[in-house]
Structures are given as structure tokens and as C-alpha cells.
Scaffold this active site. Sequence first.
Site, PDB file in Angstrom:
ATOM      1  N   GLY A 193      38.456  48.488  58.251  1.00 56.52           N
ATOM      2  CA  GLY A 193      37.535  47.899  57.278  1.00 56.52           C
ATOM      3  C   GLY A 193      37.019  46.563  57.752  1.00 56.52           C
ATOM      4  O   GLY A 193      36.903  46.324  58.954  1.00 56.52           O
ATOM      5  N   ARG A 235      43.776  36.357  43.033  1.00 56.63           N
ATOM      6  CA  ARG A 235      42.700  36.137  43.993  1.00 56.63           C
ATOM      7  C   ARG A 235      41.413  35.762  43.271  1.00 56.63           C
ATOM      8  O   ARG A 235      41.050  36.406  42.289  1.00 56.63           O
ATOM      9  CB  ARG A 235      42.472  37.368  44.849  1.00 56.63           C
ATOM     10  CG  ARG A 235      41.395  37.166  45.890  1.00 56.63           C
ATOM     11  CD  ARG A 235      41.321  38.331  46.852  1.00 56.63           C
ATOM     12  NE  ARG A 235      40.851  39.559  46.238  1.00 56.63           N
ATOM     13  CZ  ARG A 235      39.579  39.788  45.884  1.00 56.63           C
ATOM     14  NH1 ARG A 235      38.656  38.871  46.057  1.00 56.63           N
ATOM     15  NH2 ARG A 235      39.247  40.942  45.322  1.00 56.63           N
ATOM     16  N   ARG A 261      40.013  35.979  37.202  1.00 53.18           N
ATOM     17  CA  ARG A 261      40.188  37.374  36.814  1.00 53.18           C
ATOM     18  C   ARG A 261      41.419  37.617  35.956  1.00 53.18           C
ATOM     19  O   ARG A 261      41.363  38.377  34.986  1.00 53.18           O
ATOM     20  CB  ARG A 261      40.290  38.234  38.083  1.00 53.18           C
ATOM     21  CG  ARG A 261      38.982  38.275  38.813  1.00 53.18           C
ATOM     22  CD  ARG A 261      39.103  39.022  40.101  1.00 53.18           C
ATOM     23  NE  ARG A 261      37.783  39.093  40.734  1.00 53.18           N
ATOM     24  CZ  ARG A 261      37.562  39.592  41.923  1.00 53.18           C
ATOM     25  NH1 ARG A 261      38.570  40.068  42.622  1.00 53.18           N
ATOM     26  NH2 ARG A 261      36.353  39.630  42.417  1.00 53.18           N
TER      27      ARG A 261
END
Lengths: 215, 639, 247
Positions: B43, B436, B331
Site C-alpha cells: 500500500g 489517530r 474521532r
Amino acid sequence: MSNFFSSSIGKKIIMSITGLFLILFLLLHLSINLLLIFSAEAFNTASHFMATNPVLKVMQYVLAAGFIIHITWASLLTLQNQAARPIKYNTNSPARNSTWSSRNMFILGSLIFIFLVIHLSDFFYVMKFGDMAGKSDYELVTSTFKIWYYALIYIVGFVFLGLHLSHSFHSAFQTIGLNNKIWMKRLKVIGTIYLFIVCIGFAIIPLYFLIPELF
Amino acid sequence: MSILDSKIPDGPLAEKWSKHKASIKLVNPANRKKLDVIVVGSGAAGASAAASIAELGYNVKVFAFQDSSRRAHSIASQGGINATKNYKNDADSDYRLFYDMIKGGDFRAREANVYRCAEVSNSVIDQFTAQGVPFAREYSGYLANRSFGGVQVSRTFYAQGQTGQQCTIAAYQALMRQIHEGKAKMYNRCNMLDIVVKDGKARGIIAKNIETGEIERYSAHAVVLATGGFGTVYYLSTLAINSNGSAALAAYKKGAFLANPSLAQIHPTSIPKLNEYQSKLTLMSESLRNDGRVWVPKEKGDKRKPNDIPEEERDYYLERRYPAFGNLVPRDVASRAAKERCDAGYGAGETGLSVYLDFKDAIQKQGEKTISDKYGTLFDLYNKVTETNPYKEPMRIYPASHYTMGGLWVDYNLMTTIPGLYAIGESNFSDHGANRLGASSLLQCAADGYFILPVTIADYLADEIRTPTIPTDTPEFEEAEKAVKERLNKLISLNGTKTITSFHKRLGNILWDNSSMVRSEKSLKKALQLVNELEKEFWSDVKVPGSINEFNQELDRAGRVADFFELASLIIIDALNREESCGAHFREEYQTEEGEPKRNDEKFQYVAAWEYQGESKPPKLHKEELKFENVKVVQRSYK
Amino acid sequence: MKLKLKIWRQKNRNSKGKFEIYDLDNVSEEMTFLEMLDYLNSKLILEDKEPVAFDSDCREGICGMCGLYINGRTHGPEKEVTTCQLSMKAFKDRSTITVEPWRSKAFPVIKDLVVDRTSFDQLIQAGGYISADTGAAPEANSIIIKKETVDRAFDAGICIGCGACVATCKNASAMLFVGSKVTQLALLPQGKAEATIRAISMVAKMDELGFGNCTNTGACEAECPKGISISNIAKLNREYLYAKIQD
């Protein structure tokens, strides 16, 4: 320009250039043919001029070459394209994503080729090498069109031509790269106008001579 | 004194990386071609690392279980990538990004690593731009920025809602170029199943050729894992359905420590679960919270259509609870707040398990065209999945398993506790602490892959220049291959009565209910027991069809699910051990009066690195104490 | 829903495949197409039959791994979706659905519905990149690019490499795949230096790999799940012609 003509895009560009050349030729051919309707004399003069002018005499060979190259390369490309999918789909609905004529250009081209052979043997061969038996070019053409099945062959031929042309004009410009999102639509419109002019124009002529014969 | 040596260079924070680069060992260009490096995963991190290492002249072998390296799930990253360019003149700096990440991670990340990530962020943007990433531009032709959750500056670079795709493809193309030049070799459809350790050093891998089923051996002087996160342990997640934790677990079982496995991010803005058959959840980028306002009805159980609910009857709960950051809280905060509202009975939709994300005001103010320029691809995606038009009606969103902050423990050089074994990108633990921040995962992948690993790996390889090509016919390879084959045989031979997916779903449910956004000692203990029971049932009653020596997707899946059980246990053990709340890890017992996470810095300001002790033995905990010399450790507040 | 599924089964690369018919009951229209296949597989597994192999990964239409030929269409009957995004609402109760793998010489079948698309990687290897070594990049804002240009590059660059363009093209041509990459990189100033060599090498590789020739039917554009325009093919033709003239 090494390998240009053997590359896929090179071969397509050849198709495109010869195609565009034939498209131009059709316009010229049509304008002379239309003289048939207006004046026998004008047609004969134009026909004579076409046959005797030295520049046009050379152009005849160029035209022939155009046809031959267009047909040869089309056959070559079609063979390669067939080989690119050795196993076909069992169920296929291509009508949802493309037009019938765009997918059947080779078949349409082949039908047009058959028509072309008939056409050349009817007129071109007779005018050039055959026995005109004192007939003028005008008389030769009009007498043929007065026979119904000849007229029919020609009209059917023009239908094939029309279908072939429906995928020709914008496609040729696309292949030489003169296309984008905006011009794609415009080229399709211009192409459609062109094909109607050419096909209706050509088809009118045999009808013009045939219809009075029927009544 | 811990046995963990994080090898953080001395000196002031801002000078550590340059000092380290200046003092690190190097490998002469002529010697590089004699050294082999295996990169597992392709990736954003794996491809950029493989390409950059190959550019340096090493021989690189890259492994991916997909059919092409371009499929890796970094491709699905949407919103953007952070950098400290300060193009907006809003006083951004390396320090600020560093601070935001440290604070966003609730003071559970390693200072030096995070600072370095911020420090190379500008080079990452330069590199991607040079490699053809079409980052959004202003009409002036200069690069555009937007804001992300948890920060007060505009530093996120983006390519509509497909930033990850564009960046991953750029790294993929760089790798393809190295393959073309013969410096790297790609092994597609090749699934790494074990790591081979010889004389204490990582010397290769055992991999399964997915097409033929053959078990193959590959050797190298160093092995790099860029294998992503294991959020799929929850079954439903925003990850690709084949994303897994098997490489991390294999490394763990061979002696690499696994750090903070319980720190897993539940992303607040996913399209909610719509039905029982669903195999995955689709993320809606956090960037949408720039312009979207989150709300629920003020009335409990209000089943009216969202557009029928008048303004004064809407509760913009994020703006209400966190006026300073509003809809742009981090988040973990946003996820918990959504869960709190839904649990209290204010949730939207049939199930009551969703909240609204509304663009009405933004569209009114900025026009549909501007909104479509920013988020068009995301709106289309939402429309495709839900068949409702977010331009006309608010989106419905709900939290979903997304990212694992925890991962393999690595030192400053990104090396695990196995010499010669590296972990980069999401597969390591280093940069995100307990939570994160948005647009920092692509950043970390590219920072590790392009700029950090290619430098630090030389420090290890410099001592390997006299080691000839590693042979694969040694007992270590034989043993590893034998173990892999035995396990596969065992899976096939079980021939039980239940499908692999049914086990995965049940495991996911156990974890989701007991160990996700909110956890307690009670729920965790219950979960551990249930996981162990389910694991036993799996190993006696799972049905794996087919045979080993063929293309067998179910067998590959079975191995992954078997590994998920062990990972799940580790997650729970780690969550039980961490008797505090921090970031995404919210223990009910440890909260402030306002329901915010309450850290216990005295006892838990450390990285929990777990060492494998053998089958059915509890893992051993090692602590890496976290020192904060450049930030003041405070109670995180976004109010 | 009750469905009759006619699915291509093939053991491996070298074996000859055939269609098998499966009756599947209790299919919900809430399922996606791949979830329906998952459901079929779970039944097959419990009946001691071999499940159907098919590729998929992200299941949100971005990785490009999935791709099936469904009732004669790539990615099924809906517009601009990948197979994983295709909803079962697109099908009628009691209908027969034919599922085939991509068919192309350049995409050999590996098993059942799984094909080998490494030829796409080979195309990119031939030149689908900008040769900017790590560390060599200039400051990003030193390259000013018109917003319109970047937007066009983005529109070309959103290709997911699924192969639907090849699968649907009557000639199995890869021109849209190559065209979108050549266009994306040729539009950007960073990619201009290599535009000539890129166009030439990628087209040469495309021909070598056995893809067919483009005959401008436009099927690729109509079936592309990302709606990539064939104007990218015109741009490729232009780039190629220009490159060859310079060559």
C-alpha cells in the site's frame, strides 16, 4: 516514425486518414452525380473532364489506393481484434453500451465492398474499358437506374453506406486525436448531417429516374 | 529498566532526526545490490518503501495477497494528508502538527517519532506532487488546503475524496518503475504466512502462492512488514474484507513485541449498518465534518424525516458540548458522543443507531457547486450505497471500526524487537498514540516509506554486507514451512459444520459489544471468555472446503480468522491491563464527571508491548515509559 | 427473491470450464451482488460443494479488484458502479442471472470468475509513471498548475484498474486504461518531460500483450464504473502521433 504503421494506433490512423479521404471523395462524387438531375450535358462534360484531366487521372490511382488500404488495414485490424478475445461471452448485451453500426463496421464495410464491385463493373469498367455502343455517360447511367432491381441495389447500398458513415466521421477525428468532450458532440452532429446529405443525395438519383418508369 | 531500547537519539527534539541521519551507518552503493530486502504489503507504506529502497540500489522483493499491488486498502483513504507547509499563514509549523498529533493521541505516542513524522510531512507533499498526484488547487494554480478534526489550522492536502487513491497509485507507479528497471520484483497473489528467523535475525518469509496453493520460501537480509491494521477483527469495518492481522501475529509469535493492541479507532462517520447481510461498512471521510453539521432530534425517538424536523428541534450536540472545536473534534470524541446520543434514545433512522450529518447550511452558504467540488465523489458514493441524495437530505452516519493505532513495537529506526524485521505504516504502533488524527495515516505511511525506512534500514544492513545471499534450504526455513503446512492441513481436516464467516461474524459481535468504543473490566472479562470459547469451537467445528494445493479462498480466509481469535485475546488483555481511559480506549470506570476520558499518567504513561510466551500462556508485558519533554501533559480538552 | 444463477466454473488456468446452474432461494434485495455470492458460497460449503471463486477486496468501489460479467454487462446492469456496489434491487425475482469472468486474451482465467490482470501492471511498468526519485522533488508550490488542468488530470487519474473497459470492448482493447494514464501524466507539467517516451512505450506494450485495437465504439466509456471519458483516448492518439512525429 519507426514502427508507427505496425502499431495499433498507427494502423488506426491509417484507417482514419483513408476514411476521411473517402469521405471527401464521396462529396465530390455526389456533386457530379447530382448533375444527372439537372442536365445531361453538364454531367457528360464533368464525366469527361474527370476521365481526361491528367491530375484527376493520377487521383484515380490515389483513390484506388485509398480504398485498397482502407480495406486491407480493416481486415488486418479485425483479425487482430478477433484474436484478442479467444473465448467469447455466453451472454452479451452490447446494445446497452454502443451502437450496432459501431460494432459492425467490418460487416458493413464488406457489404459496401460488394456493392462497390457491382458499381464499378456497371459504370466505371464500361466507361473506361467497355463498349459504350454510342451511348453517352449520361445515357448509360440513367438507363441503368431505370431498371428497378438495379435502382434497388443502389438504394440498399446507400443504406449500408449510411450506417457505415454513422460511425465514420467522429470516429476518424477521434482516432487522429482531434477530439475532446465538447467536440465529440459537435462532430457527431456534423457527421450525421454529412451522412444524410450523402445518402439521401445519392439515393434521390436512381429514384428520380426510376419513379417515372413505374407509372 | 525495560529491555526495550527505543534508540531515540539525544539532543533537542527538532534536531534528533537530522542528527540521527548524520550519524547513522551507510551502505556503499556498490554493496547495496548484494543485499536483498523483502517488503510484505504494497500500500502507501509498502509501495513507497519498496520503490525508495530499490531506487537506492538494494534488491527488493514485494509481496501482496491481492492480484496487483495497486489494490491495497490505502487506496480507500479519502479525505487527505497533512503537511506543515503553512500555505494558509495560520501559524502552522512542524511543532504544531507534532503537538496536535501528540495531543490528539492523548499523550500515548512517542515524542521523537511523531516529531519526525511532522518534520518530513512537507517532503511527502513535494514527493507526491512530483510523482503526479493531482492535489486540489486554487484558481490561482497554487495548492489548496482544508481542515480536519482535532486541529485549528488548515493543513490538509487533498484530491477530492480520493486522496488515498491518488497517493497510493503514485507510490504504486514508482514501484512499477523500479520493477521495469529490474531493481524490484513483485509477487502478487502471494500470502505471507510466517517469518523465518535465523540466529535471532529475520531472514525471510514463508508464503503461500494463492493461485497454486504452493508453500514457498523467500529469503532476504531484512524483512519489512507494511501489512496495515487489523480493524477487520470486528468483522464489519471500513477496511477491505481481506485486510487482516496475520502478518503482525506471525511476527509476534516469532518474537516481535506487539504494542498497545487495544488502541483501535472507531471512526465516527461511516455509513451505518443497513442490514444483516452486510459484509462491510463504507466510510464517509472525516473531511465532511468541515462543512457538515452533526445533529440528532431533540425529542427521543423522533421518527420524522430529517427535513421535516425544524431547526429549533435539532440538537447539534457536538457544537453544544465542544464549542471550541464543534464538529471538528477528534474521532474518538465524535464517536463516543454519537454513541452516547444513540444509547440515550435520540438516534436517527429505523434502528436508532445513526446520527445526521447535514450539509444544508454549507450548500446555502457556498453553493452546491463548491460543495460538489470538495466532496462530489463522497456524495456520489453515499448516494450509491444508501440511495438517498445528500445534497437534498442529511447523511446518516454511525461509528465503525477503522484503524489500529496499536501494532508491532518498533524503535526509532522502525525495527521491531526481531533484528532485521521492520514494521512501517499502520502495522507499527509508533505515531498515533491512543487516537489517530485525521489525514495523518497517509502521512505516516508515506513518511515511513519514502523518507524514514530507506535511511534507517541502512544502519542494519551496513553490518550485513558480508552476508551472502541467504539460502532457503536451512532448518529454520524447513521448520517454518512445516509448521505452516501443518496448520493448513489441520484447518482443512476439521471438516466441521459451520462456515468461517459465521465465526468471524460472531467474533466481531463479541468485540463490538464488549470492547469497542466503551469498555469495562466486566465487559472485557466477559469478552475474553467468550472469545476463548468461540476459538475452541472454531478449532473443532469450522468447515474449510477444498484442498491445500489449489486456489482456495476459503482456506486463506480460515487462516486469517484463526489469527483474529488470538489478536482479539491480545486486544482484550491489553485493554484490561490499561486501567485508565485514553483516546479511543474508554474504560467506563475511568471518566471525568463530564464523561470525558480520564487518563492515569502516573501509572499508564507507557507503551504496553506484549511478548509471546508460547501457546496458551499469557503474554508478558514490557513497558516503554513515555517521556514528554517538549509538551505539557494535560487533560485533553476540545471544549 | 428466488434466483437461478448460471455461473462459469473453471478449475484452473489450464482446464476447460463450463457453466453450472444454481438455484438460490431467500435472496434479499438488500444484499449487494457480492453478498449474494457470499450467501451462495456459504450454502455450497455446507452442502460439501466447492464455493465459487471470485475476487473482491475493498467492497466500496475503489480498489478495482472485483469485476464480473453479469447478464452480458460488465459490473452488471447499473451505471457507474463496480460489482461490489451493485445492489440486488437491480434484478427481478425469479430471473436467471448469468455470471462470467472477464474475457480477454490478456486476462486469462485463473479459476471460476477470477482472472489474471497482471497485464495492467505491465502496462504501468512500461511507462505509466513520472520518474521522480525519492528526495528529488522540488517544493510543491513551485509548480503552478491551473485548477482546470489538475481537475482534468484527476478525472483521468481516478481509474481503478478493474479492467471493465477491456472486458466490455468488442476488441478487448486497453485503450481507455492506457489513455487515462497517459492523459493524466501528460496534462501535468511534472509529467511532460516523459510524455513522448511514455506514450510510445505504453502503446508498444499494449500491442505486445495481445489487447485488441480501439474502434471507437465507446462501450468502455459507457461501462467504466468511474465514468472515464474516451476523450482520454483521443488525447492518447494525439500524444502518440506527436511522439512518433518527433521520434
